[in-house]
Design an enzyme around this catalytic site. Structure first.
Site, PDB file in Angstrom:
ATOM      1  N   CYS A 169     -14.507  -0.139  19.952  1.00  0.00           N
ATOM      2  CA  CYS A 169     -14.740   1.181  19.634  1.00  0.00           C
ATOM      3  C   CYS A 169     -12.982   2.061  19.722  1.00  0.00           C
ATOM      4  CB  CYS A 169     -15.651   1.853  20.484  1.00  0.00           C
ATOM      5  SG  CYS A 169     -15.061   2.135  22.299  1.00  0.00           S
ATOM      6  N   CYS A 203     -11.390   1.578  23.066  1.00  0.00           N
ATOM      7  CA  CYS A 203     -10.460   0.366  23.248  1.00  0.00           C
ATOM      8  C   CYS A 203      -8.954   0.567  22.962  1.00  0.00           C
ATOM      9  CB  CYS A 203     -10.994  -0.746  22.606  1.00  0.00           C
ATOM     10  SG  CYS A 203     -12.825  -0.986  22.861  1.00  0.00           S
ATOM     11  N   ASP A 209      15.006  19.912  -7.618  1.00  0.00           N
ATOM     12  CA  ASP A 209      16.286  19.953  -8.082  1.00  0.00           C
ATOM     13  C   ASP A 209      16.173  19.738  -9.730  1.00  0.00           C
ATOM     14  OD1 ASP A 209      19.127  18.963  -8.283  1.00  0.00           O
ATOM     15  OD2 ASP A 209      18.122  17.154  -8.844  1.00  0.00           O
ATOM     16  N   ASP A 245      15.727  13.617  -6.772  1.00  0.00           N
ATOM     17  CA  ASP A 245      15.792  12.169  -7.505  1.00  0.00           C
ATOM     18  C   ASP A 245      15.672  11.159  -6.283  1.00  0.00           C
ATOM     19  OD1 ASP A 245      18.401  12.388  -6.477  1.00  0.00           O
ATOM     20  OD2 ASP A 245      19.174  12.455  -8.468  1.00  0.00           O
ATOM     21  N   ASP A 267      19.875  13.642  -3.364  1.00  0.00           N
ATOM     22  CA  ASP A 267      19.437  14.886  -2.798  1.00  0.00           C
ATOM     23  C   ASP A 267      18.876  14.277  -1.359  1.00  0.00           C
ATOM     24  OD1 ASP A 267      19.546  16.328  -5.027  1.00  0.00           O
ATOM     25  OD2 ASP A 267      17.730  15.608  -5.912  1.00  0.00           O
TER      26      ASP A 267
END
Length: 801
Positions: free
Chosen positions: A80, A83, A498, A696, A700
């Site tokens: 679970c 743990c 851009d 791109d 950038d």
């Protein structure tokens, strides 16, 4: 790689590897782990003062950069989310561990650590010291565990069904067979001892390591139920719930098995991606074709790929032409035409002709490997909203044990309060039986509290949705770098684009041809392209490509001459050809006259106009422009309808930039922007609101990193994944819309899952305390709550992108 200092702990970290980013007073701060991020977010001024003080004291002392490494560990024995929380806490305490995230849904630990201070052996020992194991053969282990789980639940139900029959005979028909209680006790003991043994072992291990997981609750509930059977045999006036204990275990094992299967479906994305790769490759060796395993392909090998075969690895097409199905990379079903010189992606499907491909990337460097790595990394991260659920999960089981004990004591010492409520409910709840003793009623309520409480649903709420969302994204060419972007994007108000390569195609195209004085379009193209033959200038390439697409036969030019700043001239097919601007025409004694207005109209549309003259007579106008992507207008409109403000950054002059913005429907424009200024402009915009940047991914990178959400848009392998939060494989703007829709839908699923998980526990536990919930219904409900969270996440697959 840029280094930054965590303002909380002072550690120097790689900016791109930071686990958190917080924008405060116009500046970004980066953090080595989520804990530091949270501390700073609550008290930023405290740490900024501390940072200033430390900077004053450091002076010119040398600074040491600590190189981090990451590791993934497959964890065994988790039952679970408690743990997972225990392992995570243990790992974080180890010296040299920078961050640790244990994902219960994927059963993996993602650890960032400093080599020299701790190594893989140390990490594995930390996991084992907390009572769990590290699995080396992941897939084989999963198959074995699934088979064992199925066997356990089958045995449990084979033995439990006779108990169910005995209980029905007694409760409904009033038939109690001889030695009923002895038989019930023996059958229950078999269920709890054999199929239930791993649950008990896990619970005891958890207690031994001073933590408490879900199995502790099941062990306590079933043991208390079984104990009532023993007490009943020894003559105590108590109702026997021994059979109920066996049924609880059978339900628990069934729920665990279904939950595991559902988690498997949720995490199937990576398995599907792994299956996409080619297994073998045909390479040329000493002029002979030879079939080898794809792992044996080396960079530079020439691979032969026939129609219908997968391209073994990333490469460059050197011979032949074909169409390639790249849907596994982009999500786009339309085949892509490939010619010599084009890049191809490994695992994509060659459709038409036989091609030869030179291998350029192999192994972990291939596009498919990078995608798998990114999906795994995303699934190993946490969405900020998950932090609260994690804190609740950590304290959940101990709290429930406390509530269960308190429930028993309240029923013993204040029975009148509870029996009056139970009496009212007994009219419509058949399992509420006031004929039994107060101790029996107290045990009944306590067991129900123990088995109804479910931390698993809380722990599964976020990672399962993230697993499905990131997997879906990978199938559509949308790659999430971290879960944080999925939550952050809902706060974004402005999306900055851009221009070149993002809104436009990034290369000039011939858009208009206006013939004059009796010439045709084909004649204009023939003479212009013939004179430009061999030129590498972008405008020349645009004219030549258009001529090639129209299958126009070109002639060789003679007397070629370039006129600086004006254009070119020469002779084609015996005719004197001039291509250039108005200055070149004036130099030769020609004026534009009536076509001046047509030229201005084209220029107002952000197009470059080329004038063509044949034999000292103007023959027509050609216009070249960086064309808009086909889906740009519709995509920008969709984003505006979704409530986003759109803004375009470009180095173009204001007039050209505004013309493009008007065409595409962009709200605002920032023109004359130099590449190095983009980051500062993003930072300025962030002073007002959260910002996403679409670029791109190469030029950038600083702006993408600065933005609250950076979205890198590219094609095929030309993608800078490291700079962005979201990477789009396909180079169109509609992918931006898809990414945002998928992010919003994924976060919506996370919120739904968390709501139902909290709602379930908030409603169910008080009902169990009042003794109105049968332990069997409680256990079935508990199992259902976890399964519901996982299946709700799987519903995300229905999203139409």
């Amino acid at each position: 790689m840029e280094k930054v200092k965590d303002p909380v702990c002072g550690m120097l970290i790689d900016k791109d590897a930071a686990q958190g980013k917080y924008h405060y007073k116009g500046k970004n701060y980066y953090f080595c782990n989520i804990s530091c991020y949270e501390k700073f977010r609550k008290e930023p001024e405290k740490y900024l003062k501390k940072k200033e003080a430390s900077e004053d004291s450091v002076g010119t002392q040398p600074q040491f950069f600590l190189q981090k490494e990451s590791a993934k560990l497959k964890i065994g024995g988790m039952t679970c989310t408690a743990c997972a929380a225990t392992i995570e806490k243990t790992l974080k305490k180890k010296q040299g561990v920078v961050t640790a995230n244990v994902n219960f849904a994927t059963e993996e630990a993602t650890v960032s650590y400093i080599p020299g201070k701790i190594d893989m052996k140390g990490l594995m020992k930390a996991v084992e010291d907390s009572g769990y194991s590290v699995i080396k053969e992941k897939e084989e282990s999963e198959i074995k565990e699934a088979q064992a789980a199925k066997k356990r639940l089958t045995i449990a139900w084979i033995i439990t069904l006779p108990i169910v029959v005995l209980m029905i005979l007694k409760m409904i028909f009033g038939i109690e067979i001889p030695f009923y209680h002895y038989l019930e006790l023996v059958l229950s003991a078999i269920v709890l001892t054999f199929p239930g043994l791993p649950t008990y072992r896990s619970a005891l291990k958890s207690i031994f390591h001073k933590s408490a997981n879900m199995d502790v609750l099941i062990m306590m509930g079933t043991s208390a139920s079984f104990l009532t059977g023993i007490l009943r045999i020894f003559g105590f006036s108590i109702e026997s719930f021994a059979g109920v204990g066996a049924m609880i275990m059978a339900f628990h094992l069934t729920g665990r098995y279904i939950e595991s299967a559902a988690k498997g479906r949720a995490s199937s994305a990576i398995r599907k991606l792994l299956e996409l790769g080619a297994k073998t490759a045909k390479i040329l060796e000493d002029g002979e074709e030879k079939e080898v395993s794809v792992e044996d392909v080396k960079v530079g090998d020439i691979m032969i790929v026939r129609p219908g075969e997968k391209i073994p690895t990333d490469g460059e097409l050197i011979e032949g032409e074909s169409t390639v199905d790249e849907s596994m990379a982009t999500g786009e079903s339309m085949p892509v035409k490939k010619r010599p010189g084009d890049s191809v992606i490994g695992a994509t499907l060659n459709q038409m002709g036989l091609i030869k491909v030179r291998a350029t990337k192999i192994g972990k460097d291939t596009f498919l490997s990078q995608v798998i790595k990114l999906v795994e990394e995303c699934q190993g991260t946490k969405v900020p909203i998950q932090k609260f659920a994690d804190r609740v999960t950590f304290y959940f089981v101990p709290s429930v044990i406390g509530i269960a004990i308190l429930t028993f004591l309240l029923w013993i010492f204040f029975p009148q309060i509870f029996t009056s409520i139970a009496e009212w409910a007994s009219g419509f709840l058949p399992w509420v039986n006031l004929q039994i003793s107060t101790v029996s009623l107290a045990l009944f309520a306590m067991v129900a509290v123990l088995v109804i409480a479910c931390p698993c649903a809380l722990g599964l709420a976020t990672p399962t949705a993230l697993m499905v969302g990131s997997g879906m994204g990978a199938q559509h060419g949308i790659l999430f770098r971290s879960g944080e972007a999925i939550q952050t994007i809902k706060e974004v108000k402005t999306i900055v684009f851009d221009k070149t390569g993002t809104i436009t195609k990034g290369k000039p195209e011939l858009t208009d041809s206006i013939p004059l004085n009796g010439y045709t379009n084909n004649e204009l193209l023939k003479y212009a392209a013939s004179l430009e033959k061999g030129s590498e200038h972008p405008i020349a390439r645009a004219i030549l490509e258009k001529a090639a697409s129209e299958n126009i036969k070109l002639e060789d030019p003679i007397n070629f001459e370039a006129v600086s700043g004006m254009g070119i001239r020469g002779t084609v097919d015996g005719k004197k050809i001039l291509i250039g601007n108005e200055g070149l025409m004036n130099l030769e004694g020609m004026s534009l006259g009536t076509i001046e207005s047509a030229k201005e109209e084209l220029q107002n549309e952000a197009k470059t106009v080329i004038i063509l003259a044949i034999d000292i007579k103007i023959a027509g106008l050609l216009a070249v422009a960086d064309s808009l992507k086909e889906d740009a207008v519709d995509s920008i409109q969709t984003l505006k309808e979704m409530g986003f403000r759109t803004l375009m950054l470009t180095g173009d002059n204001e007039k050209t930039a505004q013309a493009i913005a008007n065409k595409v429907g962009i709200d605002d424009v920032l023109s004359n922007v130099l590449p190095q200024d983009k980051q500062k402009l993003i930072e300025k915009l962030q002073e007002e609101q959260m910002v996403a940047m679409v670029g791109d991914g190469i030029n950038d990178a600083p702006a993408l990193t600065q933005a609250n959400v950076g979205i890198a848009i590219g094609t095929g392998t030309d993608i800078a994944i490291e700079a962005s939060d979201i990477t789009l494989v396909k180079g169109d703007i509609s992918s931006v819309v898809k990414a945002i829709k998928l992010s919003l839908a994924t976060f919506r699923k996370i919120k739904e899952n968390l709501f139902w998980a909290f709602f379930y526990n908030i409603i169910a536990i008080p009902i169990a305390i009042l003794g109105l919930l049968h332990p069997l219904i409680a256990e079935a409900s508990m199992a259902f709550s976890s399964i519901n969270v996982v299946t709700n996440s799987l519903r995300l697959r229905r999203l139409k992108l």
